[in-house]
Design a protein around this motif. Structure first.
Motif, mmCIF file in Angstrom:
data_model
loop_
_atom_site.group_PDB
_atom_site.id
_atom_site.type_symbol
_atom_site.label_atom_id
_atom_site.label_comp_id
_atom_site.label_asym_id
_atom_site.label_seq_id
_atom_site.Cartn_x
_atom_site.Cartn_y
_atom_site.Cartn_z
ATOM 1 N N GLU C 266 -37.532 69.746 -1.568
ATOM 2 C CA GLU C 266 -38.852 70.298 -1.253
ATOM 3 C C GLU C 266 -39.659 69.285 -0.433
ATOM 4 O O GLU C 266 -40.278 69.599 0.580
ATOM 5 C CB GLU C 266 -39.563 70.637 -2.558
ATOM 6 C CG GLU C 266 -40.705 71.596 -2.422
ATOM 7 C CD GLU C 266 -40.227 73.010 -2.110
ATOM 8 O OE1 GLU C 266 -41.062 73.846 -1.815
ATOM 9 O OE2 GLU C 266 -38.997 73.260 -2.132
ATOM 10 N N LEU C 267 -39.598 68.040 -0.927
ATOM 11 C CA LEU C 267 -40.312 66.962 -0.244
ATOM 12 C C LEU C 267 -39.823 66.803 1.193
ATOM 13 O O LEU C 267 -40.611 66.667 2.134
ATOM 14 C CB LEU C 267 -40.062 65.666 -1.014
ATOM 15 C CG LEU C 267 -41.087 64.555 -0.852
ATOM 16 C CD1 LEU C 267 -42.377 64.965 -1.522
ATOM 17 C CD2 LEU C 267 -40.552 63.275 -1.474
ATOM 18 N N TRP C 270 -41.083 69.478 3.455
ATOM 19 C CA TRP C 270 -42.452 69.199 3.887
ATOM 20 C C TRP C 270 -42.496 68.103 4.923
ATOM 21 O O TRP C 270 -43.253 68.194 5.899
ATOM 22 C CB TRP C 270 -43.318 68.844 2.684
ATOM 23 C CG TRP C 270 -43.830 70.077 2.037
ATOM 24 C CD1 TRP C 270 -43.340 70.709 0.942
ATOM 25 C CD2 TRP C 270 -44.909 70.872 2.517
ATOM 26 N NE1 TRP C 270 -44.041 71.846 0.698
ATOM 27 C CE2 TRP C 270 -45.019 71.982 1.639
ATOM 28 C CE3 TRP C 270 -45.782 70.767 3.592
ATOM 29 C CZ2 TRP C 270 -45.973 72.971 1.817
ATOM 30 C CZ3 TRP C 270 -46.738 71.752 3.763
ATOM 31 C CH2 TRP C 270 -46.831 72.849 2.878
#
Lengths: 488, 92, 615, 230
Positions: C266-267, C270
């Motif tokens: 997820e990081l 982003w």
């Protein structure tokens, strides 16, 4: 001839000594002998290596000088590790001689070659001997040759560097001698193997003191931080061939002495960990100090200290892998740093600054290529020799679970890359000084041998695997050492 | 009195002589270190060697005593003096 | 030697490099022939590459090489770009110095990329990785001058990444006793989660440096701008994709089972999104064509990372598709800019103008490339971006959709600036003698790649087939009905489902044009330069009337708050601090013998005190 | 302040060295090697002077090393001072005639003493090093006492080379005779006579010549050179 003069390890010392004593005589007959004789000597010593080293890999050769069995007399211990170092030193000596043939013009040449031969012979003696006082004597021989060679160019700053070296070096001698004296007065013996068996006669507190003295004494020669203050000055003051030998030979001999003494006489976990930590500290500080260096030889000197620090850090693990890695790092450093010193000297002369490299990529393409190769190898880029040595250091550290050490070593490698590549980049800047003169063939040949070594180890790292494994075992197996020496 | 129990034996003379020499040795060494006049400092080191040489003799080491006398007292001093003549007499 | 084996393949690739170096001493044409033959031979050999793996021992480690569907896809990209690159180099590099070194390093770089892809164990991957790094470093500094600085920067960033990788490799080797990626993966899941996080983190960090993910992108603009243009095409198009390759491998072959896998991905998604947005904004500011393209590359890699990190089959497909397409159209752009530089010696957008009639083929190339870059159908770029949007929406990352859409739209601004500044506007007298570049060595590569964008746009199935087998290898559940995943494809999956879209888009545009045409018709008239009067005077012919300077001034003013804070400045600050620390430490060595003696005595005292204290 | 710190540190180190030496078991019959030396010297080496037998025979290799150290020091000094001009003429006072005469008279006696010491090295205290040094002091007296005195460098150099070669060759002969390096190959003779103890006297005479020649050379080099800028 073999019947008349059976080859034995003592030839490593006797032949250069004889040559050194002969040199003033033959110099009177013909000047050209001055240059030829050292080369012949190094060749002979290389021949001795070629014959003896394979034998040593089978079983260590133990020679008793003057026929007295070890505790009474002095013995030479020519095991796989000593053999490795002796062969390395002889080979480097030969290469440096080949290079000096045309690149070394400073008179008095006869004295230069005498000192050069004795530097190599002394260092070889240090790794060969099995007697701690004899070790001290050879350390002195090495050191005195080194002092004189540092100041050989006879300019004011060089003389000053030589003086600093003498100042610190005599401290080293004094401490080592004191340590030997203490050990002798407790045990009554000077033989290393015998001492190892008799160390229980020395109280623990005294052992710590003696270890401290030896650590400082040998540490000064092995360029451990903070004892290495003399090194940058000496490296930059000495003629480049000599600096190459400093990096390749004197440091290695002192390191060998430190390792041998530590493992035989002071095999405590603490002393080993201490050596490892000192190695790491040396590595970090030297590499950072090199970052801002404008004088190329000083930069190489700091880098040299850093590389030795790396080897010490691996050595301090005192596992088979650790010693293996340390040996690998030392061999790699001897070859690569030797080549870098010689290349820089051939390219930009004795007082080269970073600016001296500008535009060399066009003017001296071969030397530039060699410098680039050396820089890549020292940083540890594959597929050059430095990669495998650094990798073996890292895996050795990994095996003992020292992940923080790995991280530190890798971080300093980035710093190392920074200054070496900055120097490499200079080669390809367009503007620069006009190139003067062609590099003679013998110098190129000497460099080519070293470059071939870098590539060979880079592509066939397995080829020196056996050597290094045997060397590491030889150093770590103290029981075999003492039994071997004291068997009769 | 303890003093009275002492008699002047060769043993005691030997001990006392050694003690005095050792004391003088330290004094001479300190003298040569702190001395600003280098000529005097050289004399001091020479003195150290001389006393050492005698001490070695007293300790039944004639070989070492001879070496110390020849090298420490004569030669080293001479070399220091020559060096001094080429430089300056006083330390800054 | 078995000619379908990987050893032969690599022997050809690396051997060709050295042969070319030697041939340089014989004759230029001979050398060029060897170079071309080497890259085409290795490209051809890719098709015949056998399945068997190859192991050898080196320095006590077992190195294993073999192909996987995943690596084959990336190898295809390398081959696809390598041939045009060397072709383009022949004329372009003819007037540069030290051609032997250039071709040696170029071929080594290409061969090392193949080596990375065909490594089945981490150590050989690292070895080839470093070979690639140093050879591309030497290529970057090839021009000398400023390039040296850019090159060193590139190398240091790379070294930081590479050593992060090596750090993990050594520890992983220690843990699993093997270097094979399969074995490492097997023992990886047995480690404690924090260890897993650290190891995967360092590996991902290392690979993301090469991909130019923010905040580790600092090397990219300088290195792309300073390296020779043909190499830049390969650099941005293929070399930076090695980072993507590595990240994919780490995320889905090693790290997938870890409890931290999801948050880390997820990081990363982003990070990818932010990279694409910020780099796009930076690209708009650039006045140098190559720097503009460099930032554009960073932005595009942000999309790829986004897709890669999401980890749905569709997003992976998108990521790999963009990987290929970005390679192709960015190579076209760098070639075209290189062609312009070759003829004019300029890459500054403020100085170039009006080359459209002088260099029509280059113009066409740029046009095709930017259509692809701006995701306009029917060219290939559209497919990839569409898939990405679709996957983002399907996996409920609506905010990322907005980010991606924003940066896609904003990228119109810079591509417009690029094509306008170079090719449009008034023709200049100083460019009067500019000719189009030679056909065979320079136009042909550009046109060939342009054709690729067209074909992949119409028949995406050509690319999707290898992608699906690559994804199957990575463990994604892709069955034969993969085409149903996206509404973009027809039922056989080999063609884009164009009819609906073209009709919609066509209708919108036609309506718009029609309205505009009728609305403005009365006021439209044709003018020439002579019709313009400034202060009542007719300007002379060579007076410039179109300006590209301060092209986006209002935008720059608006975006200033975001862009004034540069991450690169922070990293530079770290570098400066280390360097200052070094300078400080250097003063330990005062050059005074007495001080050194003090050190010795102090050290001895310390050792004795410490020793007796420990006792 | 600095001095105080220095004194403190030295005291500190000195304390540790003292503790190290304080524990030495002096006087006890513990020195195994030493005991061996004392008991076996005369029958095994034929030298009456145990110290000499240790220095030249048991630890002859060290001695060879030490001779080399001296040789290197002289060589190094020569290298560093190479090419430096001597002062045109000494500004110092001329030596008085008493000094000159005394020097001339003393020189043969000192040389004789030195020679005696190194020739009888295996019988009486002293040996090559001591004898050589004494000869060198004789030369020193000549240098001080006679204004125009200059040592003959060529002669000294040949002498020290030959002496060094003798030492190494004596060692190598051991190898050539199928024994060890530096091992005795000559008959031991009767202990106490000048011609006894095998190769010990030969080596010591060589050492004596070498040390004497080297130190004389060093003194002369130092006396006759000065820094260029003075």
């Amino acid at each position: 001839m073999p019947e008349l003069f059976p080859l034995s390890p003592v030839h490593y010392v006797a032949a250069p000594l004889l040559a050194a004593f002969l040199l003033p005589l033959v110099a009177k007959l013909s000047r050209s002998f001055i240059k030829i004789l050292p080369g012949l000597t190094f060749l002979y010593v290389l021949y001795v290596s070629a014959v003896l080293y394979p034998q040593a890999l089978q079983a260590p050769i133990i020679e008793q000088i003057a026929g007295w069995a070890p505790p009474l007399g002095i013995n030479l211990y020519y095991g796989p590790m000593a053999g490795l170092f002796a062969s390395l030193f002889s080979a480097l000596g030969f290469i440096v001689w080949l290079y000096s043939l045309t690149q070394m013009k400073q008179e008095p040449l006869d004295r230069f070659y005498i000192l050069l031969m004795m530097l190599v012979a002394g260092a070889t003696g240090m790794v060969l001997t099995g007697d701690i006082f004899n070790l001290f004597v050879f350390m002195e021989i090495t050191a005195i040759s080194a002092y004189s060679l540092t100041a050989f160019l006879r300019e004011d700053d060089k003389a000053e560097a030589g003086f600093k070296y003498i100042l610190i070096g005599s401290l080293a001698s004094a401490f080592v001698l004191l340590g030997i004296a203490i050990l002798y007065s407790y045990t009554g013996t000077l033989n290393l193997a015998d001492l190892a068996l008799n160390m229980d006669k020395v109280p623990l507190s005294v052992r710590v003191i003696v270890f401290g003295l030896f650590l400082v004494g040998f540490g000064i020669e092995a360029e451990i931080f903070p004892l290495n203050g003399w090194a940058p000055d000496a490296y930059s003051a000495a003629p480049a061939p000599v600096s190459a030998l400093f990096a390749g030979i004197t440091v290695k001999a002192a390191l060998y002495a430190l390792a041998r003494v530590t493992i035989l006489l002071f095999p405590f976990a603490g002393s080993m960990a201490l050596i490892s930590i000192l190695g790491l500290v040396t590595l970090v500080i030297s590499e950072l100090a090199a970052l801002h260096q404008k004088n190329l030889f000083r930069m190489l000197a700091y880098s040299s200290m850093g590389q030795v620090g790396l080897a010490i850090a691996a050595l301090g693990l005192f596992t088979a892998e650790g010693v293996y890695a340390a040996l690998f790092a030392m061999i790699n450093h001897a070859i690569v740093k030797g080549m870098l010193f010689l290349t820089v000297f051939a390219m930009a002369g004795g007082s080269a600054t970073l600016d001296g490299l500008n535009g060399m990529g066009r003017k001296k393409p071969i030397l530039s290529l060699l410098f680039t190769l050396g820089a890549f190898a020292i940083i540890g880029l594959p597929p050059f020799s430095g990669f495998w040595s650094k990798l073996s250091v890292l895996t050795a550290m990994g095996q003992t679970g020292n992940y923080a050490m790995i991280a530190i070593v890798l971080a300093t490698t980035i710093v190392e890359a920074a200054y070496f590549l900055r120097a490499t980049g200079r080669l390809y800047l367009s503007e620069g000084n006009p190139a003067e003169g062609k590099t003679p063939l013998s110098a190129i040949a000497a460099l080519a041998v070293l470059a071939a070594g870098i590539l060979w180890i880079g592509f066939f790292p397995g080829s020196i695997d056996e050597t290094l494994t045997a060397g590491a075992q030889d150093l770590l197996d103290t029981a075999k050492y003492t039994e071997g020496v004291l068997k009769d | 009195m303890i003093l009275l129990q002492w008699t002047l034996t060769p043993e005691l003379l030997y001990q006392a002589g050694t003690g005095i020499l050792l004391f003088l040795l330290v004094v001479a060494a300190i003298f040569s270190v702190v001395q600003k006049d280098l000529l005097m400092a050289i004399v001091g080191t020479s003195l150290v060697s001389l006393i050492l040489s005698v001490l070695f003799l007293l300790l039944h080491a004639p070989d070492v005593a001879l070496t110390e006398a020849a090298i420490g007292v004569a030669l080293t001093t001479a070399i220091f003096l020559i060096a001094l003549r080429k430089t300056g007499r006083y330390e800054e | 030697m078995d000619i379908t084996g990987i050893p032969f393949f690599l022997a050809v690739s690396f051997g060709g490099a050295f042969l070319a170096y030697l041939m340089n001493f014989a004759h230029r044409f001979l050398r060029n022939a060897v170079v071309l033959l080497t890259v085409s031979a290795s490209a051809a050999l890719l098709f015949w590459l056998g399945d068997e793996t190859f192991s050898m021992e080196m320095g006590g480690f077992v190195l294993t090489l073999g192909k996987t569907p995943y690596s084959l896809f990336f190898a295809g990209i390398v081959a696809l770009l390598a041939v045009p690159t060397v072709l383009f180099s022949f004329t372009y590099m003819a007037k540069e110095e030290r051609p032997a070194m250039y071709y040696l390093n170029l071929l080594i770089t290409i061969a090392a990329m193949y080596g990375i892809l065909f490594s089945l164990d981490l150590l050989s991957l690292f070895i080839f990785w470093e070979i690639m790094t140093w050879s591309s470093f030497l290529l970057t500094i090839h021009k000398g001058g400023n390039a040296t600085k850019a090159g060193v920067k590139y190398f240091l960033y790379s070294a930081a990444g590479a050593y992060a990788i090596l750090f993990s490799v050594v520890i992983l080797y220690n843990m699993s006793g093997s270097l094979l990626i399969e074995d490492v993966a097997r023992s990886f899941v047995l480690q404690n989660p924090l260890m897993q996080l650290m190891l995967a983190g360092t590996l991902l960090f290392g690979f993301s440096v090469k991909a130019g993910l923010m905040p580790m992108h600092g090397w990219a603009p300088d290195a792309y701008a300073e390296s020779p243009a043909p190499f830049t095409a390969l650099f941005s198009g293929a070399l930076s994709k090695m980072g993507i390759f590595g990240m994919g491998m780490v995320l889905y072959q090693i790290f997938l089972q870890s409890p931290f896998s999801l948050p880390v991905r997820e990081l990363l998604a982003w990070a990818g999104g932010i990279t694409s947005a910020l780099a796009t904004l930076r690209a708009i500011q650039q006045t140098d064509a190559k720097r503009l393209l460099a930032y554009s590359s960073v932005a595009q890699l942000g999309y790829i990372v986004m897709g890669l990190a999401l980890g749905t089959p569709l997003s992976m497909m998108a990521a790999l598709f963009i990987t290929l397409l970005h390679g192709v159209f960015k190579a076209m752009l760098f070639f075209a800019v290189g062609a312009v530089y070759f003829r004019t010696g300029l890459t500054d957008l403020n100085e170039l103008r009006g080359l459209i009639r002088r260099m029509p083929v280059s113009f066409l190339t740029v046009l095709m490339a930017i259509i692809s870059l701006a995701n306009i159908p029917p060219l290939g770029g559209f497919v990839g971006k569409w898939l990405l949007y679709e996957s983002l929406i399907q996996s409920d990352h609506y905010f990322l959709v907005i980010v991606a859409f924003f940066s896609s739209t904003a990228s119109f601004l810079y591509v417009y600036r690029l094509i306008f500044s170079i090719f449009l506007g008034q023709e200049e007298k100083e460019f009067e003698h500019v000719k189009e570049v030679p056909f065979l060595t320079m136009q042909l590569p550009m046109l060939a790649l342009a054709a690729v964008t067209f074909i992949t746009g119409i028949f995406p199935g050509i690319v999707l087939a290898p992608i699906s087998s690559a994804l199957t290898y990575l463990g994604f559940p892709i069955q034969h009905d993969m085409w149903s995943m996206s509404m973009l494809f027809n039922e056989w999956g080999n063609r884009m489902n164009l009819l609906a879209m073209i009709s919609v888009i066509g209708t919108v545009f036609l309506t718009g044009f029609t309205i505009l045409y009728f609305y403005r018709m009365r006021r439209t008239r044709y003018v020439t330069t002579k019709d313009i009067h400034t202060s009542g005077e007719v300007p002379t012919e060579n007076e410039n009337l179109t300006y590209a300077i301060n092209f986006y001034q209002p935008f720059e003013r608006a975006a200033h708050p975001v862009l004034s804070k540069s991450i690169r400045a922070w990293i530079d600050w770290i570098g400066r601090s280390v360097s200052e620390l070094g300078d400080f430490l250097r003063h330990i060595y005062t050059g005074d013998g007495q001080t050194y003696a003090w050190y010795v005595v102090l050290f001895l005292t310390f050792m004795l005190a410490a020793g007796s204290w420990i006792l | 302040m600095k001095k105080l710190l220095a004194a403190f540190l030295l005291g500190f180190i000195g304390y540790y060295l003292y503790t190290a030496f304080a524990g030495v078991p002096f006087g006890e019959n513990k020195m195994e090697v030493g005991k061996d030396y004392l008991e076996t010297t005369v029958p095994k080496t034929g030298a009456v002077n145990t110290v000499t037998s240790i220095v030249v025979n048991y630890r002859g290799f060290d001695t060879l090393g030490e001779v080399t150290v001296l040789f290197l020091a002289a060589t190094g000094l020569g290298a560093i001072l190479f090419g430096m001009k001597g002062k045109p003429e000494d500004k110092h006072r001329e030596p008085s005639s008493i000094l000159t005469t005394g020097a001339k008279a003393l020189f043969p006696i000192i040389v004789l003493l030195g020679a005696y010491i190194f020739i009888h090295g295996h019988l009486t205290p002293g040996g090559g090093f001591q004898g050589g040094t004494i000869i060198a002091t004789g030369v020193l007296i000549l240098i001080l006492g006679i204004k125009s005195f200059h040592a003959n460098h060529a002669l000294l150099s040949v002498m020290e080379s030959l002496a060094g070669i003798t030492f190494v060759v004596a060692g190598i002969l051991g190898l050539a005779f199928g024994k060890n390096f530096l091992e005795n190959i000559l008959p031991l003779g009767t202990p106490g006579q000048v011609l006894s103890a095998g190769i010990i006297p030969i080596i010591y005479i060589a050492v004596g010549f070498k040390v004497g020649a080297e130190l004389a050379g060093v003194l002369d080099t130092l006396m006759s050179t000065t820094r260029g800028e003075e």
